[in-house]
Structures are given as C-alpha cells and as structure tokens.
Design a protein around this motif. Sequence first.
Motif, PDB file in Angstrom:
ATOM      1  N   VAL A  94       5.313  33.980  20.342  1.00  0.00           N
ATOM      2  CA  VAL A  94       4.262  33.577  19.397  1.00  0.00           C
ATOM      3  C   VAL A  94       4.828  33.388  17.983  1.00  0.00           C
ATOM      4  CG1 VAL A  94       2.358  34.544  20.747  1.00  0.00           C
ATOM      5  CG2 VAL A  94       3.470  35.967  19.009  1.00  0.00           C
ATOM      6  N   ASN A  95       6.148  33.211  17.928  1.00  0.00           N
ATOM      7  CA  ASN A  95       6.847  32.925  16.666  1.00  0.00           C
ATOM      8  C   ASN A  95       6.652  34.013  15.622  1.00  0.00           C
ATOM      9  OD1 ASN A  95       7.652  30.406  17.736  1.00  0.00           O
ATOM     10  ND2 ASN A  95       5.677  29.541  17.146  1.00  0.00           N
ATOM     11  N   GLU A  96       6.631  35.222  16.082  1.00  0.00           N
ATOM     12  CA  GLU A  96       6.479  36.367  15.190  1.00  0.00           C
ATOM     13  C   GLU A  96       7.864  36.930  14.901  1.00  0.00           C
ATOM     14  OE1 GLU A  96       4.509  39.019  12.879  1.00  0.00           O
ATOM     15  OE2 GLU A  96       3.637  37.363  13.958  1.00  0.00           O
ATOM     16  N   SER A  97       8.172  37.128  13.640  1.00  0.00           N
ATOM     17  CA  SER A  97       9.478  37.687  13.316  1.00  0.00           C
ATOM     18  C   SER A  97       9.370  39.203  13.208  1.00  0.00           C
ATOM     19  CB  SER A  97      10.004  37.107  12.012  1.00  0.00           C
ATOM     20  OG  SER A  97       9.270  37.615  10.929  1.00  0.00           O
ATOM     21  N   MET A  98      10.425  39.854  13.599  1.00  0.00           N
ATOM     22  CA  MET A  98      10.518  41.298  13.427  1.00  0.00           C
ATOM     23  C   MET A  98      11.565  41.525  12.345  1.00  0.00           C
ATOM     24  SD  MET A  98      10.299  42.632  17.320  1.00  0.00           S
ATOM     25  CE  MET A  98      10.790  41.171  18.184  1.00  0.00           C
ATOM     26  N   ASP A  99      11.163  41.259  11.131  1.00  0.00           N
ATOM     27  CA  ASP A  99      12.085  41.239  10.013  1.00  0.00           C
ATOM     28  C   ASP A  99      11.689  42.288   8.981  1.00  0.00           C
ATOM     29  OD1 ASP A  99      13.941  40.551   8.094  1.00  0.00           O
ATOM     30  OD2 ASP A  99      12.867  38.753   7.468  1.00  0.00           O
TER      31      ASP A  99
END
Length: 161
Positions: free
Chosen positions: A83-88
Amino acid sequence: MRLTTKGRYAVTAMLDLALHEKSGPISLADISTRQEISLSYLEQLFAKLRRAELVSSVRGPGGGYRLGRDGHLINVAEVVDAVNESMDATRCEGQGNCQKGERCLTHHLWQDLSAQIHEFLSGISLAQLVARRDILEISLRQDEYQGHQQTSDEQIAVSSN
C-alpha cells in the motif's frame, strides 16, 4: 517511525481476511463492519493489495476476497509495502537532506531503525498472527458483535415493513 493509517488498516484488513478465510470469499463490507474501517477506504487498499497479488477477488453472488497465497507466505512488511507505506524513522524520509540539505548527525541511526522495523515485520506472517490466542479472542468478540449487529439490523428492517 511513521506508519500511518493506510499501513495499519491494510494489515488489519489482511489479518481479518486470514482469520475468516475458511468461510470462503470475504466481502469488504464484512471487514468494514468488523474492523470499523470505511468501505471506500478498504476498496482503495484492496486495489493495491490485488495489484501486489496479496489478495484475489471472486466475483458474483457470494463473492469477495481471498488471500492471494497461503498465510504462511504473506508477511506483514509485504502488506505495508503493497500500500506504498514507508517504514521510515528519519525526518527527511530517507533522502539525507535533514540538515541544510545534508545528513544530520543521527540520520544513519534512524535509517538503521527503519531497516530493523522492516526486517522485524518481514519475519511475521499472517498465519503466525492468526495462531495467536489473543488475536483469536478479539476476532471471536468482533464476530459476536457483528452477529448481534446484523440481527438488530434485520429486526429493524422487519419491523419497518
């Protein structure tokens, strides 16, 4: 780390799907009711999950969604990535321009943390989550609530006719 609603809801919906997969295809309306997630939001998420082949759709009466492959083979990080979620955890979104266009003192620390979080979530499959007692108990409670809610809705519909 910044994991927004999109990533959280995608994981929640996929876990709901995995928990109910023995019932056949699961409608987004059922997931929406159980998890209190907007149906239109789920439709957007499931379009992305379908493109990533994490789910497949079944058309027609009794249709809905199924897992795209066995729950042992789908990890949480894949769902978040789909879902194009970054874990940044960096404040510069990993670009390294956090301080006057250059990396700040702690850039690499936060970047390493982001990698650790992704690695951690890559090691957790949907099947592992489904097997957890605490998750099963919550799922049973949600199913009971949904059953009571449907019964109440049916009673209201009958009494209004």
